[in-house]
Write an enzyme that holds these catalytic residues in place. Structure first.
Site, PDB file in Angstrom:
ATOM      1  N   LYS A 107       9.341   0.320   0.998  1.00  0.00           N
ATOM      2  CA  LYS A 107      10.723  -0.435   1.161  1.00  0.00           C
ATOM      3  C   LYS A 107      10.714  -1.407   0.283  1.00  0.00           C
ATOM      4  O   LYS A 107      11.688  -2.183  -0.182  1.00  0.00           O
ATOM      5  CB  LYS A 107      10.883  -0.784   2.681  1.00  0.00           C
ATOM      6  CG  LYS A 107       9.697  -1.594   3.285  1.00  0.00           C
ATOM      7  CD  LYS A 107       8.869  -0.585   3.943  1.00  0.00           C
ATOM      8  CE  LYS A 107       7.580  -1.342   4.640  1.00  0.00           C
ATOM      9  NZ  LYS A 107       6.891  -0.360   5.520  1.00  0.00           N
ATOM     10  N   GLU A 131      13.493   8.420   2.915  1.00  0.00           N
ATOM     11  CA  GLU A 131      13.847   8.492   4.379  1.00  0.00           C
ATOM     12  C   GLU A 131      12.743   7.650   4.991  1.00  0.00           C
ATOM     13  O   GLU A 131      12.988   7.017   6.165  1.00  0.00           O
ATOM     14  CB  GLU A 131      14.001  10.007   4.890  1.00  0.00           C
ATOM     15  CG  GLU A 131      14.226   9.943   6.369  1.00  0.00           C
ATOM     16  CD  GLU A 131      15.538   9.347   6.734  1.00  0.00           C
ATOM     17  OE1 GLU A 131      16.553  10.046   6.207  1.00  0.00           O
ATOM     18  OE2 GLU A 131      15.520   8.286   7.279  1.00  0.00           O
ATOM     19  N   LYS A 207      13.946  -4.001   4.909  1.00  0.00           N
ATOM     20  CA  LYS A 207      14.482  -2.704   5.266  1.00  0.00           C
ATOM     21  C   LYS A 207      16.050  -2.893   5.546  1.00  0.00           C
ATOM     22  O   LYS A 207      16.684  -2.002   5.373  1.00  0.00           O
ATOM     23  CB  LYS A 207      13.871  -2.288   6.663  1.00  0.00           C
ATOM     24  CG  LYS A 207      12.350  -1.887   6.354  1.00  0.00           C
ATOM     25  CD  LYS A 207      11.726  -1.870   7.729  1.00  0.00           C
ATOM     26  CE  LYS A 207       9.985  -1.560   7.641  1.00  0.00           C
ATOM     27  NZ  LYS A 207       9.357  -1.680   8.693  1.00  0.00           N
TER      28      LYS A 207
HETATM   29  N1  LIG Z   1       1.496   3.141   7.566  1.00  0.00           N
HETATM   30  C1  LIG Z   1       2.482   3.279   7.986  1.00  0.00           C
HETATM   31  O1  LIG Z   1       2.782   3.567   9.194  1.00  0.00           O
HETATM   32  C2  LIG Z   1       3.972   3.228   6.861  1.00  0.00           C
HETATM   33  C3  LIG Z   1       5.163   3.355   7.641  1.00  0.00           C
HETATM   34  C4  LIG Z   1       6.498   3.293   6.687  1.00  0.00           C
HETATM   35  C5  LIG Z   1       6.248   3.073   5.450  1.00  0.00           C
HETATM   36  N2  LIG Z   1       5.039   2.941   5.215  1.00  0.00           N
HETATM   37  C6  LIG Z   1       4.820   2.749   3.515  1.00  0.00           C
HETATM   38  O2  LIG Z   1       4.197   3.791   2.907  1.00  0.00           O
HETATM   39  C7  LIG Z   1       3.415   3.417   1.938  1.00  0.00           C
HETATM   40  C8  LIG Z   1       2.072   3.741   1.978  1.00  0.00           C
HETATM   41  O3  LIG Z   1       1.545   3.037   3.197  1.00  0.00           O
HETATM   42  P1  LIG Z   1       0.055   3.569   3.991  1.00  0.00           P
HETATM   43  O4  LIG Z   1       0.186   2.665   5.137  1.00  0.00           O
HETATM   44  O5  LIG Z   1      -0.391   4.873   3.746  1.00  0.00           O
HETATM   45  O6  LIG Z   1      -0.917   2.655   2.889  1.00  0.00           O
HETATM   46  P2  LIG Z   1      -2.516   2.828   3.007  1.00  0.00           P
HETATM   47  O7  LIG Z   1      -3.163   3.351   4.004  1.00  0.00           O
HETATM   48  O8  LIG Z   1      -2.937   1.354   2.272  1.00  0.00           O
HETATM   49  O9  LIG Z   1      -2.594   3.719   1.523  1.00  0.00           O
HETATM   50  C9  LIG Z   1      -2.275   3.406   0.375  1.00  0.00           C
HETATM   51  C10 LIG Z   1      -2.937   4.489  -0.861  1.00  0.00           C
HETATM   52  O10 LIG Z   1      -2.907   4.120  -2.014  1.00  0.00           O
HETATM   53  C11 LIG Z   1      -3.860   4.167  -2.957  1.00  0.00           C
HETATM   54  N3  LIG Z   1      -3.706   3.458  -4.132  1.00  0.00           N
HETATM   55  C12 LIG Z   1      -3.764   1.847  -3.832  1.00  0.00           C
HETATM   56  N4  LIG Z   1      -3.717   1.553  -5.118  1.00  0.00           N
HETATM   57  C13 LIG Z   1      -3.929   2.461  -6.018  1.00  0.00           C
HETATM   58  C14 LIG Z   1      -3.892   2.506  -7.316  1.00  0.00           C
HETATM   59  N5  LIG Z   1      -3.836   1.580  -8.166  1.00  0.00           N
HETATM   60  N6  LIG Z   1      -4.001   3.769  -7.757  1.00  0.00           N
HETATM   61  C15 LIG Z   1      -3.867   4.787  -7.025  1.00  0.00           C
HETATM   62  N7  LIG Z   1      -3.842   4.911  -5.957  1.00  0.00           N
HETATM   63  C16 LIG Z   1      -3.967   3.770  -5.194  1.00  0.00           C
HETATM   64  C17 LIG Z   1      -5.038   4.032  -1.953  1.00  0.00           C
HETATM   65  O11 LIG Z   1      -6.188   4.520  -2.411  1.00  0.00           O
HETATM   66  P3  LIG Z   1      -7.637   4.291  -1.643  1.00  0.00           P
HETATM   67  O12 LIG Z   1      -7.538   5.342  -0.553  1.00  0.00           O
HETATM   68  O13 LIG Z   1      -8.554   4.958  -2.827  1.00  0.00           O
HETATM   69  O14 LIG Z   1      -7.977   2.931  -1.609  1.00  0.00           O
HETATM   70  C18 LIG Z   1      -4.583   4.603  -0.613  1.00  0.00           C
HETATM   71  O15 LIG Z   1      -4.892   6.084  -0.524  1.00  0.00           O
HETATM   72  C19 LIG Z   1       3.708   1.958   1.583  1.00  0.00           C
HETATM   73  O16 LIG Z   1       4.795   1.771   0.949  1.00  0.00           O
HETATM   74  C20 LIG Z   1       4.149   1.419   3.144  1.00  0.00           C
HETATM   75  O17 LIG Z   1       4.881   0.421   3.180  1.00  0.00           O
HETATM   76  C21 LIG Z   1       3.905   3.018   5.797  1.00  0.00           C
END
Ligand SMILES: NC(=O)c1ccc[n+]([C@@H]2O[C@H](COP(=O)([O-])OP(=O)(O)OC[C@H]3O[C@@H](n4cnc5c(N)ncnc54)[C@H](OP(=O)(O)O)[C@@H]3O)[C@@H](O)[C@H]2O)c1
Length: 432
Positions: A107, A131, A207
């Protein structure tokens, strides 16, 4: 046998990316039955290549997601890294420039660059699907863009941040102060170490700007959102709300008004009987008012790996079927520049909590200042001692509908009169 695979490049293997890899493996047969295509993660990117016990056999690792977007042999680029700028934004641009459709949950990136990315997708004739970016597992994007396409949307209001809703729910039910509930949310993994983005209302604002664009056919205007967080909400406010038949929620509200489009994020008092008020804990909820359908509310998990992956998977199914829809419901060139409605002209009821000098005439002085600005009061309740100083009492008042300008001027004058100390607490009341 399916005709051909859907070759997925997955950037980000964290909470959502990992859950998506698992979900795609678990639901493969169903995906094939729905689309005639078999989803295969053929490439992935993360910061490290360590074993994560994810079903990624045969997939090629890319240390740089931009290289993956530019070079990998993929049918879709799934961006689950996060962040408005940096590698996520660069990689999404690289994929779209190359004519590879994108699915993202980001977002922050969409609020900042959504129009540019939607234009790139249009030029390439591919989808930019998101979505999961608003409401996590709650399908609010598709509802606004497709299911309600026959409506003129008048208003969208919602609880869009589970962290804030958890904190306010805990404060209310356990009678614990903000700081204690924030620490608890951090311990449970609901809040980041630096919680400003959530509790300050900024995540909700991102959002909301996306929902406003979809609802009103308008260009995203994240700078137009007024943002106030929940840090100043006290147990006294929650108790007063309870006495008056309200709950306090951090709402994002986007509404058409006579003066243009209002976009605001702030703690809000809403009737306890409303669907939004009854949404407790980490859940999200969005109420949409359409001229034909009336009001409908979607409630569900706004975050979490599996719930968010469920929304990403729905976008992948659309894509596998060959659906290409304009990202914001209509081509970027057809999105209007919405007139910003100034918050000063906002009209509604207000809750005000004041620390008032405990002497005859104080309440009359406040009432006079309100009357001077044509503000009529629905109720005024002297609650209890206003802190450690017995010279002051806490007074909670509710106004009938007035304007933001009028209430702020009246409060400024009561401060000047010397009958009130400290900054008044002011919370807007919303019909919901
Ligand atoms: N978490 C939720 O409940 C949720 C809900 C709605 C939307 N979102 C959205 O979904 C997205 C991901 O969220 P998340 O919670 O899954 O984040 P997260 O757990 O912090 O995971 C981020 C991932 O991105 C990778 N990454 C970070 N920098 C990178 C780079 N330079 N090159 C390649 N990979 C890289 C990390 O690698 P490593 O594993 O190696 O560190 C990790 O696997 C975000 O935009 C967030 O706003 C999340």
């Amino acid at each position: 046998m399916p005709d051909k695979p859907l070759k997925v490049g997955l950037a980000g293997l964290g909470t959502v990316g990992g859950a998506l890899a698992r979900l795609m493996a678990a639901r493969r047969d169903d995906f094939v039955a729905r689309t005639g295509r078999s989803p295969e993660i053929v490439a992935f990117s993360a910061r490290s290549d360590g074993d994560r016990a994810l079903p990624l056999e045969g997939a090629v690792f890319f240390a740089d997601p931009v290289t993956m977007a530019e070079k990998a042999d993929i049918d879709v680029f799934v961006e689950l890294i996060g962040g408005a700028e940096g590698p996520a934004y660069a990689a999404v641009k690289a994929a779209l420039a190359r004519g590879v459709p994108v699915v993202t949950a980001n977002k922050a990136m969409l609020a900042a660059h959504g129009l540019e990315l939607a234009e790139m997708a249009e030029r390439s004739g591919v989808s930019l699907a998101y979505e999961a970016a608003v409401g996590g597992g709650v399908p609010v994007i598709k509802t606004l863009r497709e299911a309600l396409a026959g409506n003129r949307i008048l208003r969208v209001s919602g609880i869009l941040n589970g962290t804030c809703n958890y904190i306010l729910s805990r404060m209310e039910t356990e009678r614990l102060p903000f700081d204690v509930c924030l620490k608890e949310a951090q311990r449970l993994g609901y809040a980041e170490a630096d919680p400003t983005f959530d509790v300050g209302g900024f995540d909700t604002a991102h959002k909301l700007s996306i929902l406003a664009s979809l609802a009103f056919g308008a260009r995203i205007d994240a700078g137009a959102v007024t943002v106030e967080g929940i840090e100043t909400i006290t147990l006294a406010d929650l108790a007063a709300a309870d006495d008056l038949g309200f709950r306090i929620k951090l709402l994002g509200v986007a509404a058409r008004t006579d003066h243009g489009v209002e976009q605001r994020v702030h703690p809000t008092m809403i009737a306890k009987s409303s669907a939004l008020a009854q949404t407790m804990g980490v859940l999200n909820a969005v109420t949409i008012d359409g001229d034909a359908v009336g009001a409908l509310t979607l409630i569900g998990p706004g975050a979490g790996g599996a719930a968010t992956a469920s929304a990403v998977a729905a976008d992948l199914v659309d894509l596998a079927r060959g659906a290409v829809a304009p990202a914001f419901g209509r081509p970027v060139g057809a999105l209007v520049e919405a007139e910003r409605a100034s918050l000063q002209r906002h009209e509604g009821g207000y809750y005000v909590r004041l620390s008032v000098l405990d002497k005859p005439g104080s309440l009359a002085a406040i009432a006079r200042r309100m009357a001077d600005r044509a503000i009529s009061m629905e109720s005024i309740v002297q609650k209890r001692a206003g802190g450690d100083d017995a010279a002051y009492v806490s007074v909670a008042l509710i106004t009938h509908a007035t304007t933001e300008t009028a209430i702020r001027e009246a409060l400024a004058l009561t401060l000047q009169d010397g009958v009130v100390r400290d900054k008044p607490q002011l919370i807007r009341i919303e019909r919901a």
